[in-house]
Design an enzyme around this catalytic site. Structure first.
Site: not given
Length: 253
Positions: A79-80, A236
């Site tokens: 992520m991110h 995830d």
């Protein structure tokens, strides 16, 4: 048959699953992380797509009949991360990853500029998130920032390669600090903190909804049928919760 693709930080992992949720096979291809300066953590998005091809080729070789019968694809991933694309979908710089801490000052500035940011985003703004990374790029790499036409999450860059579409799901979008989590839509106020607009964001869908269809070009390269659905998928952490069965109110992991 179903195909799962996870864009991890250290490896791209692929999974073949049958209609009864039995695992038919798995494969993976390793990735490298670049750390050009203290606190920096980056990857080349093109390497995710190359590793995806390697992992899927291994699955195809081990389970050719089952692989050919794939009727849907699911995506998950780290992520991110910030994948910056120009108007022709060219990668402008290495992706800045979830574990990159360079934007700590930008987080402080954003929280000070918009005290309601945490309520809108559902969390304090932290260096791992996507939004402060773009504020950092605007300050330190203005020539790159000026060319940004789209920002994608890691798994959604692979989706772009699979489908040709700019789409994300709600869980990954919520990790950017640009999503109004109550409205489940991009927040103009949060985007303004980084000089961004909704036009530069992908379309958001629910994780269980269609998130594009496999293009003829990608299908030919991967040995799959064109047009099969690619699910919205999940970041995830969200997909891990679903995999563990933590899907009801009051449950956690």
């Amino acid at each position: 048959m179903y195909l799962g693709i996870d864009i991890g930080t250290s490896e791209v992992k692929a999974l073949l699953l049958d209609d009864q949720h039995h695992v038919i096979g798995t494969a993976g291809s390793t990735l490298e992380v670049s750390r050009p300066h203290p606190g920096h953590s980056e990857q080349d998005p093109v390497s995710w797509w190359s590793a995806t091809g390697i992992a899927l080729k291994a699955l195809q070789q081990k389970h050719p009949a089952q692989y050919a019968a794939v009727k849907a694809i699911g995506l998950s991933g780290q992520m991110h991360g910030a994948v910056l694309l120009d108007a022709a979908d060219r990668v402008l710089r290495p992706a800045i990853l979830w574990n990159d801490t360079r934007s700590a000052l930008e987080c402080e500035e954003m929280m000070a500029a918009l005290p309601a940011a945490a309520q809108l985003a559902g969390s304090l703004i932290m260096p791992g998130f996507t939004a402060p990374k773009l504020r950092w790029v605007a300050k330190h790499e203005p020539a790159v920032f000026a060319q940004v036409a789209k920002v994608l999450l890691p798994k959604d860059y692979v989706r772009l390669m699979l489908t040709g579409e700019h789409i994300s799901d709600m869980s990954d979008a919520s990790g950017t600090a640009w999503l109004d989590v109550a409205r489940r839509a991009w927040s103009p106020e949060l985007l303004a903190l980084t000089g961004m607009t909704e036009k530069q964001m992908p379309r958001v869908v629910e994780g269980s909804a269609p998130g594009g269809a496999l293009s003829a070009t990608a299908a030919s390269a991967l040995g799959l049928q064109s047009g099969i659905v690619v699910a919205g998928g999940a970041g995830d952490n969200a997909s891990s919760a679903i995999g563990m069965g933590a899907v009801n109110a009051g449950e956690g992991f």
